[in-house]
Design an enzyme around this catalytic site. Structure first.
Site, PDB file in Angstrom:
ATOM      1  CD  GLU A 104       4.400 -24.757  -2.102  1.00 48.47           C
ATOM      2  OE1 GLU A 104       4.241 -24.488  -3.374  1.00 48.47           O
ATOM      3  OE2 GLU A 104       3.415 -24.374  -1.245  1.00 48.47           O
ATOM      4  CD  GLU A 124       5.374 -19.782  -3.499  1.00 44.31           C
ATOM      5  OE1 GLU A 124       6.029 -19.273  -2.643  1.00 44.31           O
ATOM      6  OE2 GLU A 124       5.159 -21.097  -3.585  1.00 44.31           O
TER       7      GLU A 124
HETATM    8  N1  3HC Z   1       6.507 -20.589 -14.380  1.00 46.91           N
HETATM    9  C1  3HC Z   1       6.736 -20.652 -16.046  1.00 46.91           C
HETATM   10  N2  3HC Z   1       7.767 -19.890 -16.749  1.00 46.91           N
HETATM   11  C2  3HC Z   1       9.041 -19.764 -15.835  1.00 46.91           C
HETATM   12  C3  3HC Z   1       9.039 -20.085 -14.297  1.00 46.91           C
HETATM   13  C4  3HC Z   1       7.732 -20.369 -13.748  1.00 46.91           C
HETATM   14  N3  3HC Z   1       7.573 -20.720 -12.471  1.00 46.91           N
HETATM   15  N4  3HC Z   1      10.297 -19.772 -14.096  1.00 46.91           N
HETATM   16  C5  3HC Z   1      10.999 -19.376 -15.113  1.00 46.91           C
HETATM   17  N5  3HC Z   1      10.107 -19.333 -16.170  1.00 46.91           N
HETATM   18  C6  3HC Z   1      10.429 -19.336 -17.532  1.00 46.91           C
HETATM   19  C7  3HC Z   1      10.784 -17.775 -18.061  1.00 46.91           C
HETATM   20  O1  3HC Z   1       9.646 -17.109 -18.208  1.00 46.91           O
HETATM   21  C8  3HC Z   1      11.803 -17.833 -18.916  1.00 46.91           C
HETATM   22  O2  3HC Z   1      11.117 -18.198 -20.289  1.00 46.91           O
HETATM   23  P1  3HC Z   1      11.615 -17.359 -21.342  1.00 46.91           P
HETATM   24  O3  3HC Z   1      13.201 -18.107 -21.745  1.00 46.91           O
HETATM   25  O4  3HC Z   1      10.913 -18.150 -22.435  1.00 46.91           O
HETATM   26  O5  3HC Z   1      11.690 -16.001 -21.360  1.00 46.91           O
HETATM   27  C9  3HC Z   1      12.786 -19.140 -18.537  1.00 46.91           C
HETATM   28  O6  3HC Z   1      11.834 -19.734 -17.671  1.00 46.91           O
HETATM   29  C10 3HC Z   1      13.773 -18.870 -17.811  1.00 46.91           C
HETATM   30  O7  3HC Z   1      13.744 -17.832 -16.765  1.00 46.91           O
HETATM   31  P2  3HC Z   1      14.612 -16.906 -16.598  1.00 46.91           P
HETATM   32  O8  3HC Z   1      15.247 -15.987 -17.470  1.00 46.91           O
HETATM   33  O9  3HC Z   1      14.125 -16.248 -15.059  1.00 46.91           O
HETATM   34  O10 3HC Z   1      16.050 -17.634 -16.040  1.00 46.91           O
HETATM   35  P3  3HC Z   1      17.183 -17.571 -14.928  1.00 46.91           P
HETATM   36  O11 3HC Z   1      17.942 -18.684 -15.133  1.00 46.91           O
HETATM   37  O12 3HC Z   1      17.599 -16.292 -14.878  1.00 46.91           O
HETATM   38  O13 3HC Z   1      16.562 -17.769 -13.331  1.00 46.91           O
HETATM   39  C11 3HC Z   1      14.920 -18.783 -12.004  1.00 46.91           C
HETATM   40  C12 3HC Z   1      15.825 -18.896 -13.076  1.00 46.91           C
HETATM   41  C13 3HC Z   1      15.782 -18.379 -10.847  1.00 46.91           C
HETATM   42  C14 3HC Z   1      14.418 -20.154 -11.683  1.00 46.91           C
HETATM   43  C15 3HC Z   1      13.844 -17.644 -12.373  1.00 46.91           C
HETATM   44  O14 3HC Z   1      13.242 -17.879 -13.628  1.00 46.91           O
HETATM   45  C16 3HC Z   1      12.762 -17.568 -11.307  1.00 46.91           C
HETATM   46  O15 3HC Z   1      12.797 -16.949 -10.255  1.00 46.91           O
HETATM   47  N6  3HC Z   1      11.486 -18.205 -11.572  1.00 46.91           N
HETATM   48  C17 3HC Z   1      10.183 -17.873 -10.756  1.00 46.91           C
HETATM   49  C18 3HC Z   1      10.324 -18.700  -9.679  1.00 46.91           C
HETATM   50  C19 3HC Z   1       8.953 -18.432  -8.925  1.00 46.91           C
HETATM   51  O16 3HC Z   1       8.491 -17.450  -8.757  1.00 46.91           O
HETATM   52  N7  3HC Z   1       8.242 -19.449  -8.620  1.00 46.91           N
HETATM   53  C20 3HC Z   1       7.069 -19.463  -7.824  1.00 46.91           C
HETATM   54  C21 3HC Z   1       5.951 -19.717  -8.684  1.00 46.91           C
HETATM   55  S1  3HC Z   1       4.494 -19.501  -8.032  1.00 46.91           S
HETATM   56  C22 3HC Z   1       4.083 -21.106  -7.334  1.00 46.91           C
HETATM   57  O17 3HC Z   1       5.169 -22.030  -7.253  1.00 46.91           O
HETATM   58  C23 3HC Z   1       2.830 -21.295  -6.386  1.00 46.91           C
HETATM   59  C24 3HC Z   1       3.062 -22.530  -5.760  1.00 46.91           C
HETATM   60  O18 3HC Z   1       3.236 -22.214  -4.436  1.00 46.91           O
HETATM   61  C25 3HC Z   1       1.555 -23.247  -5.692  1.00 46.91           C
END
Ligand code: 3HC
Length: 693
Positions: A104, A124
């Site tokens: 976004e 999301e």
């Molecule tokens: N918020 C907070 N923490 C997050 C995060 C997020 N969005 N994304 C990842 N983390 C943290 C994980 O909890 C993890 O923490 P830890 O090491 O303490 O356990 C660390 O970051 C690393 O994450 P991964 O182990 O998943 O690392 P990878 O390299 O395997 O993957 C990634 C990276 C592809 C970015 C994956 O973390 C991911 O898919 N993240 C979530 C993405 C997501 O769902 N984003 C949408 C959020 S909602 C949103 O944005 C609303 C908006 O529209 C307003």
């Protein structure tokens, strides 16, 4: 510490986001980004701004750990508004993952360059949400709703190449991403100040609306228990029907409502629990896995064949071992038939099938395990058999090879005692069908080396599994809790419920299958044999087996399966048999509501889960939840059994268990001390800290 570094390249300001590990948009980053945009925007010596990022992600989205806490300004939509209305061109330099709020941010920019390996998506929906910072309004304007809606509905990211094809990015580069973004920024500067494109309809044409509405109808029919698909439809429709700012307000209101929904809360719990499992209590994060270049699997039955397929699918050569040629031929034929099915369905190309089959070498005799870095035994579930195999392997396997048993119930230290290398012996409990099911319980007996556990975890992930470390103990975590549910099913049937009522309560809760249909699918004789071996009985289940009704494979079990049907029908004979058992036990049958059935099935599982935690068999309540989600089809939006218990309140569960224990006289139903302690303090499982597995 600042989360955004500002540098200059001539008249271009480069704002580099650096908020490890994945540049999530927490409050500090939002504030720093807003400040940098305002400052650079008002600096007359700056002509354009590039937003770049350090680390493995561009921006992983909103900071999920802030959800559920009181929101603190600046809010993401306001930061994005500042970017979009900046009088100077702002270009996103996207490397790694641009997800959710991260994409976004990029959408609010005036230009987007992606590195060839970037992944872009709005996931999301997987958290029970919809995009909440303009994604539902800006993405359809940019690429059309007919393309934007499926992306948001699936939540699956797209590659940079696909993003270019969709018109989501302006350019993809295999070279220096910041240099490419600077070049685009300079082009935009040369073309004059950017227009604020958000007001215009973009690609929101009448034809696009029609295509979107058709997709929306289809999605609405499939949306099931999740309210966010409907919210997504409403938000995207608003892009057509409302001015941009009102569309944004509609989206935000829907997002905030979903954020407070318990289903999203459960999915967020799962997100963190699935990451927490990587941290094994008591094992230093710096311990390195041993290299695994070659594997061997002992036993070419359904399980062994499935495990061998997991290796082949991951590109690791594996030797599949049996005692006799005929057995290994059968095993290989079974594997080939499963691959053939995938080819017929179109999910595997014939070439890939051939490549995978070529990675599996059939062999007769344990000697073929000599060059393997890991040997997984998937032989008959009997201690004598396992000990004999491990004793022999001790003299065959190379030093440092991991020796794993795929036992579902047996004592792993007893198996390890057959060798002189207990530091290398552990359990790797796959779930059937092994090539499909995600869960892998890694059983950690006393005496096993830390790097053996780390190796099994890393290997599990490489095989595409969700590996969870558990302690040694009968049935480990998943099956031990399943047994509590199986006993509860039997009790309910004797007390007055019928198989279809028990199953309906569980499918109504969100499981794909109830316990009776599941037993019929797995084969009722499995539990029967295991009960007999342990001197246990279950009057209804035993009587069904004594009648030869082993489930789907015999055409009848708890239900009838005429002509090979996959879905069971009520069986009057089974219902009469159940009534007879109740009568023999002197039980006056009564009816049960679906809610009562549910609590009688699930409360004992939670109780067993509490005991498992107390005994250190599972390190955290979240580990138990991950196990049930990935191995037993617990609905993700219910968060797993321990999270579910917290939503009910442990006090209520204790009271219900006490009543059941008093009614049945079954000591196993008395609330576990941990459950009582937490309930007495008004706490939940989520309040527990990690213990040692
Ligand atoms: N918020 C907070 N923490 C997050 C995060 C997020 N969005 N994304 C990842 N983390 C943290 C994980 O909890 C993890 O923490 P830890 O090491 O303490 O356990 C660390 O970051 C690393 O994450 P991964 O182990 O998943 O690392 P990878 O390299 O395997 O993957 C990634 C990276 C592809 C970015 C994956 O973390 C991911 O898919 N993240 C979530 C993405 C997501 O769902 N984003 C949408 C959020 S909602 C949103 O944005 C609303 C908006 O529209 C307003």
């Amino acid at each position: 510490m600042e989360t955004v570094r500002l540098a200059r390249l001539g008249e271009i300001a480069i704002a580099t986001i650096d908020n490890p590990p994945v540049n999530a948009l927490g409050q500090a980053l939002r504030a720093d980004l807003a400040r940098v945009i305002t400052d650079a925007g008002s600096d007359p010596s700056v002509a354009a701004i590039v937003i770049a990022a350090a680390g493995r992600a561009f921006i992983a989205g909103a900071d999920i750990s802030e959800f559920g806490k009181p929101p603190v300004a600046p809010f993401l939509p306001d930061v994005l508004d500042a970017i979009e209305t900046c009088t100077k061109p702002v270009v996103a330099a996207i490397q790694g993952a641009a997800l959710g709020g991260g994409l976004e941010v990029a959408l609010a920019c005036h230009g987007r360059v992606a590195s060839a390996s970037a992944m872009l998506g709005l996931p999301e929906i997987k958290l029970g949400l919809i995009p909440g910072a303009g994604g539902t309004q800006r993405l359809p304007r940019l690429i059309g709703a007919a393309k934007a809606f499926p992306m948001m509905l699936s939540g699956e990211p797209v590659s940079a190449g696909k993003a270019l094809e969709l018109g989501l990015v302006d350019e993809v580069t295999g070279g220096d991403i910041v240099a490419a973004a600077v070049a685009l920024a300079q082009t935009l500067v040369a073309g004059g100040a950017p227009e604020d494109g958000s007001d215009g309809p973009g690609r929101l044409t009448a034809a696009d609306r029609e295509a979107f509405e058709a997709l929306a109808t289809e999605a609405a029919n499939k949306s099931g228990d999740m309210p966010n698909a409907m919210a997504l439809i409403e938000a995207v429709r608003a892009a057509f029907t409302l001015p941009f700012t009102e569309g944004l307000a509609t989206e935000r209101a829907l997002f905030m409502t979903l954020l407070a929904d318990p289903r999203s809360k459960a999915l967020r719990h799962v997100f963190f629990a699935e990451r927490e499992i990587a941290r094994v209590p008591g094992i230093d994060g710096a311990v390195k896995p041993r290299p695994i270049a070659k594997a061997a699997v002992i036993g070419a039955g359904t399980m062994g064949g499935g495990i061998a397929m997991c290796f082949a699918n991951a590109g690791i050569p594996v030797t599949l071992i049996e005692q006799e040629q005929a057995q290994i031929d059968n095993g290989m034929n079974r594997v080939a038939a499963i691959y053939e099915m995938s080819v017929t369905r179109g999910s595997l190309t014939p070439q890939k099938r051939n490549e995978r089959l070529a990675l599996i070498t059939p062999a007769v005799g344990l000697g073929a395990a000599a060059d393997a870095d890991i040997v997984i035994e998937a032989a008959f579930e009997e201690m004598g058999v396992k000990q004999q195999i491990f004793g022999a392997l001790d003299g065959i396997a190379k030093p440092g090879a991991l020796l794993a048993s795929n036992t579902s119930y047996l004592d792993v230290p007893t198996i390890a005692a057959a060798t002189k290398r207990p530091q290398d012996v552990l359990g790797m409990h796959f779930f059937s069908p092994a090539n499909v099911m995600k869960l892998l319980e890694i059983v950690r007996p006393d005496g096993v080396a830390d790097d053996a556990i780390v190796t099994a975890m890393a290997l599990g992930r490489k095989l595409g599994k969700v590996p969870v470390v558990v302690g040694n103990g009968f049935g480990f975590v998943g099956n031990r809790m399943l047994e509590a549910r199986t006993r509860a099913t039997e009790r309910l049937l004797v007390a007055g419920a019928l198989p279809h009522e028990v199953d309906a309560a569980l499918t109504g809760f969100g499981f794909k299958m109830g316990p009776c249909a599941m037993a019929d699918l797995a084969g009722n004789d499995i539990g029967w044999r295991s009960r007999k071996a342990r001197g246990q009985s279950a009057a209804v289940a035993d009587a069904i087996c004594e009648a030869g009704w082993f489930g789907q494979k015999t055409g009848r079990g708890y239900f009838l399966y005429p002509d090979g049907a996959r879905t069971g029908q009520r069986d009057p004979e089974v219902e009469a048999l159940i009534a007879r058992v109740s009568q023999e036990k002197g039980v006056t049958r009564r009816s049960f509501s679906a809610d009562e059935i549910l609590s009688r099935l699930l409360d004992p599982m939670v109780n067993e889960g509490a005991r498992i935690l107390e005994e250190g068999i599972a390190a955290r309540p979240g580990d138990i939840d991950v196990i049930w989600l990935n191995g037993y089809n617990w609905p993700a939006w219910r968060g797993g059994p321990m999270h579910w218990a917290d939503t009910i309140g442990l006090g209520a569960i204790v009271a219900r268990l006490e009543a059941q224990a008093a009614e049945t006289g079954d000591k196993a139903l008395e609330p576990a001390p941990l459950l009582r302690r937490l309930a007495a303090k008004g706490k939940g499982f989520a309040d527990l800290k990690a213990t040692t597995a």
